[in-house]
Design an enzyme around this catalytic site. Structure first.
Site, PDB file in Angstrom:
ATOM      1  N   CYS A  91     -11.533   4.197  -6.556  1.00 49.52           N
ATOM      2  CA  CYS A  91     -11.206   2.947  -5.840  1.00 49.52           C
ATOM      3  C   CYS A  91     -11.977   2.788  -4.533  1.00 49.52           C
ATOM      4  O   CYS A  91     -12.026   1.690  -3.969  1.00 49.52           O
ATOM      5  CB  CYS A  91      -9.706   2.880  -5.571  1.00 49.52           C
TER       6      CYS A  91
ATOM      7  N   HIS B  31      -7.802  -1.465   0.757  1.00 52.51           N
ATOM      8  CA  HIS B  31      -7.630  -1.317  -0.688  1.00 52.51           C
ATOM      9  C   HIS B  31      -6.193  -1.678  -1.033  1.00 52.51           C
ATOM     10  O   HIS B  31      -5.250  -1.257  -0.355  1.00 52.51           O
ATOM     11  CB  HIS B  31      -7.954   0.130  -1.084  1.00 52.51           C
TER      12      HIS B  31
ATOM     13  N   ASN C  58      -3.274  -3.113  -8.387  1.00 53.81           N
ATOM     14  CA  ASN C  58      -4.400  -2.320  -7.896  1.00 53.81           C
ATOM     15  C   ASN C  58      -5.596  -2.562  -8.818  1.00 53.81           C
ATOM     16  O   ASN C  58      -5.613  -2.086  -9.954  1.00 53.81           O
ATOM     17  CB  ASN C  58      -3.990  -0.846  -7.885  1.00 53.81           C
TER      18      ASN C  58
HETATM   19  N1  COA Z   1      10.344   2.308 -12.899  1.00 54.09           N
HETATM   20  C1  COA Z   1      11.518   2.879 -12.662  1.00 54.09           C
HETATM   21  N2  COA Z   1      11.642   4.152 -12.257  1.00 54.09           N
HETATM   22  C2  COA Z   1      10.487   4.854 -12.112  1.00 54.09           C
HETATM   23  C3  COA Z   1       9.231   4.320 -12.360  1.00 54.09           C
HETATM   24  C4  COA Z   1       9.176   2.974 -12.785  1.00 54.09           C
HETATM   25  N3  COA Z   1       8.020   2.365 -13.056  1.00 54.09           N
HETATM   26  N4  COA Z   1       8.290   5.250 -12.122  1.00 54.09           N
HETATM   27  C5  COA Z   1       8.939   6.340 -11.726  1.00 54.09           C
HETATM   28  N5  COA Z   1      10.274   6.113 -11.725  1.00 54.09           N
HETATM   29  C6  COA Z   1      11.357   7.022 -11.363  1.00 54.09           C
HETATM   30  C7  COA Z   1      10.925   8.463 -11.459  1.00 54.09           C
HETATM   31  O1  COA Z   1      11.073   8.954 -12.766  1.00 54.09           O
HETATM   32  C8  COA Z   1      11.859   9.107 -10.484  1.00 54.09           C
HETATM   33  O2  COA Z   1      13.100   9.307 -11.107  1.00 54.09           O
HETATM   34  P1  COA Z   1      13.930  10.640 -10.866  1.00 54.09           P
HETATM   35  O3  COA Z   1      14.235  10.629  -9.375  1.00 54.09           O
HETATM   36  O4  COA Z   1      15.110  10.445 -11.720  1.00 54.09           O
HETATM   37  O5  COA Z   1      13.024  11.743 -11.278  1.00 54.09           O
HETATM   38  C9  COA Z   1      12.052   8.054  -9.407  1.00 54.09           C
HETATM   39  O6  COA Z   1      11.678   6.817 -10.006  1.00 54.09           O
HETATM   40  C10 COA Z   1      11.181   8.290  -8.200  1.00 54.09           C
HETATM   41  O7  COA Z   1       9.870   8.525  -8.644  1.00 54.09           O
HETATM   42  P2  COA Z   1       8.723   8.851  -7.659  1.00 54.09           P
HETATM   43  O8  COA Z   1       7.461   9.162  -8.427  1.00 54.09           O
HETATM   44  O9  COA Z   1       9.218   9.853  -6.676  1.00 54.09           O
HETATM   45  O10 COA Z   1       8.569   7.444  -6.946  1.00 54.09           O
HETATM   46  P3  COA Z   1       7.735   7.082  -5.672  1.00 54.09           P
HETATM   47  O11 COA Z   1       8.594   6.524  -4.639  1.00 54.09           O
HETATM   48  O12 COA Z   1       6.782   8.183  -5.295  1.00 54.09           O
HETATM   49  O13 COA Z   1       6.848   5.874  -6.219  1.00 54.09           O
HETATM   50  C11 COA Z   1       4.631   5.401  -6.939  1.00 54.09           C
HETATM   51  C12 COA Z   1       5.942   6.073  -7.268  1.00 54.09           C
HETATM   52  C13 COA Z   1       3.665   5.635  -8.084  1.00 54.09           C
HETATM   53  C14 COA Z   1       4.871   3.907  -6.799  1.00 54.09           C
HETATM   54  C15 COA Z   1       4.085   5.967  -5.597  1.00 54.09           C
HETATM   55  O14 COA Z   1       4.117   7.367  -5.633  1.00 54.09           O
HETATM   56  C16 COA Z   1       2.696   5.528  -5.309  1.00 54.09           C
HETATM   57  O15 COA Z   1       2.436   4.349  -5.070  1.00 54.09           O
HETATM   58  N6  COA Z   1       1.730   6.464  -5.248  1.00 54.09           N
HETATM   59  C17 COA Z   1       0.343   6.117  -4.993  1.00 54.09           C
HETATM   60  C18 COA Z   1      -0.272   5.654  -6.271  1.00 54.09           C
HETATM   61  C19 COA Z   1      -1.587   4.979  -6.070  1.00 54.09           C
HETATM   62  O16 COA Z   1      -1.772   4.240  -5.124  1.00 54.09           O
HETATM   63  N7  COA Z   1      -2.521   5.207  -6.994  1.00 54.09           N
HETATM   64  C20 COA Z   1      -3.783   4.605  -6.983  1.00 54.09           C
HETATM   65  C21 COA Z   1      -4.642   5.184  -5.943  1.00 54.09           C
HETATM   66  S1  COA Z   1      -6.160   4.351  -5.821  1.00 54.09           S
END
Ligand code: COA
Length: 372
Positions: free
Chosen positions: A113, A253, A283
């Site tokens: 990205c 970004h 994204n």
């Molecule tokens: N819908 C509902 N629940 C979801 C889910 C979804 N789409 N994705 C994950 N969960 C659940 C998980 O299973 C977890 O459940 P649990 O507590 O029972 O295990 C809970 O939600 C929390 O998950 P977690 O991964 O800790 O969430 P988070 O707050 O870290 O958010 C992202 C997840 C992916 C949104 C976040 O980590 C993020 O934005 N990361 C950066 C990703 C990014 O920018 N990537 C591209 C880079 S260029």
């Protein structure tokens, strides 16, 4: 002294919209969860006949239109993409042919990205050094083709689209001031498409394991992103002798609103200094910064003379930032209307292909009859 001005910009987005509710029919998620954790409401998905290169061509033609430039005048075409048309040839070569940039070299940059910000920095260096006059930089993605639509961790995040800048040399001060580029390959596993390259060529096993899809350790990427967005911007500001308060706009970004909010806190700037449109597109990887830039111009948030920063992060891990003074289009007379130029370039391309076929037939014939 030569400066590298951004004189053209364009975007291309597929028509098809995929809302959070649509995704909740595919995986166990819901609109509220996606909006509160990411800020995303919907994203665009490419139609079957669209690809990274077709979107790139559309965005590039718009950028050339704004710059009042014919592709004939381009010295270089750089495409940054995390979802390129092929492993090779470069997507940039297909774009070069598609827009008729007959005098340009063309290559791709892969820095996930961050690729677009890195590519603009490289283009600006090439112009400032005096070796290039006009460079087209494109970020283009069809990441929907690399998303596992059964993986709720990743399928909510990404969208398709393309954005392009034209950079041109000028003796007038302005344009891209400074750039910083960083990488940390020790975090390469945090965000990747493991299969399909030379390490793990696509096979029945990789297909069964889904290793040809995007794999991500979301929390790790989130922590990294919140750390580097502000620091990279500060570094680029320092290099150009600017302060954060001098900035009219930061174009980050578009991955997650919470990551952009962390950057705003780190830079001690209010959120209204940040361009955010990830709610509409998700994204779009390398395309997110140029698409957001085009929308900032269209909505009147970015004007001639504004001091701005671009900042991005992504797989690699990679991150970088640029500072610039926004130029706007130059009042240049176009030599040939774009439509006519494009028609001539297409005819040339078809003739070259036909010539290659005839040449192949002749050589084949000659080769068969030849007696050594
Ligand atoms: N819908 C509902 N629940 C979801 C889910 C979804 N789409 N994705 C994950 N969960 C659940 C998980 O299973 C977890 O459940 P649990 O507590 O029972 O295990 C809970 O939600 C929390 O998950 P977690 O991964 O800790 O969430 P988070 O707050 O870290 O958010 C992202 C997840 C992916 C949104 C976040 O980590 C993020 O934005 N990361 C950066 C990703 C990014 O920018 N990537 C591209 C880079 S260029």
């Amino acid at each position: 002294m030569t400066y590298a001005h951004i004189t053209g910009w364009g975007k291309a987005l597929p028509e098809k919209i995929l809302t959070n509710d649509d995704i909740s029919k595919l995986v166990d998620t819901n609109d509220e969860w996606i909006r509160s954790r990411t800020g995303i409401r919907e994203r665009r998905i490419a139609a079957d006949e669209e690809s990274s290169a077709t979107l790139a061509v559309d965005a590039s033609l718009r950028a050339l239109e704004v710059a009042n430039l014919n592709a004939f005048d381009l010295d270089l075409v750089i495409v940054a993409s995390s979802s390129p048309e092929h492993i090779f040839p470069a997507t940039a070569s297909i774009v070069q042919d598609g827009i008729g940039a007959i005098n340009a070299g063309a290559f791709d940059i892969l820095a996930a990205c961050t690729g677009f910000v890195f590519a603009v920095n490289m283009a600006a260096q090439a112009i400032k050094s005096g070796s290039m006059q006009s460079v087209l930089v494109v970020g283009a993605e069809t990441l929907s083709r690399f998303v596992d639509w059964t993986d709720r961790n990743t399928c909510i995040l990404f969208g398709d689209g393309a954005g392009a800048f034209v950079l041109q040399a000028s003796e007038e001060p302005g344009g891209v001031f400074s750039g910083v580029m960083h990488s940390d390959g020790s975090g390469a596993d945090l965000l990747s498409i493991p299969a399909g390259g030379s390490k793990e060529p696509v096979s029945e096993i990789t297909l069964a394991e889904g290793n040809h899809y995007i794999q991500m350790e979301g929390k790790g990427v989130f922590k990294f992103a919140t750390r580097v967005m502000a620091s990279a911007t500060k570094e680029a500001l320092e290099k150009s002798g600017l302060e954060a308060e001098d900035l009219s706009l930061v174009i980050p970004h578009q991955a997650n609103t919470r990551i952009i909010e962390a950057a705003a806190r780190g830079l001690k700037l209010p959120m209204d200094k940040f361009m955010v449109n990830l709610d509409k597109y998700g994204n779009t990887s390398t395309a997110s910064v140029p698409i957001a830039t085009v929308e900032a111009v269209e909505s009147g948030r970015l004007n001639r003379g504004d001091k701005i920063a671009f900042v991005a992060f992504g797989g690699g891990l990679s991150w970088g930032a640029l500072t610039a003074e926004w130029t706007g289009p130059y009042p240049i007379e176009r030599k040939v209307p774009q439509k006519r130029y494009l028609f001539l370039a297409k005819v040339r391309s078809v003739l070259l292909r036909a010539l290659r076929v005839v040449e192949g037939m002749l050589w084949g014939h000659y080769g068969r009859d030849r007696k050594l």
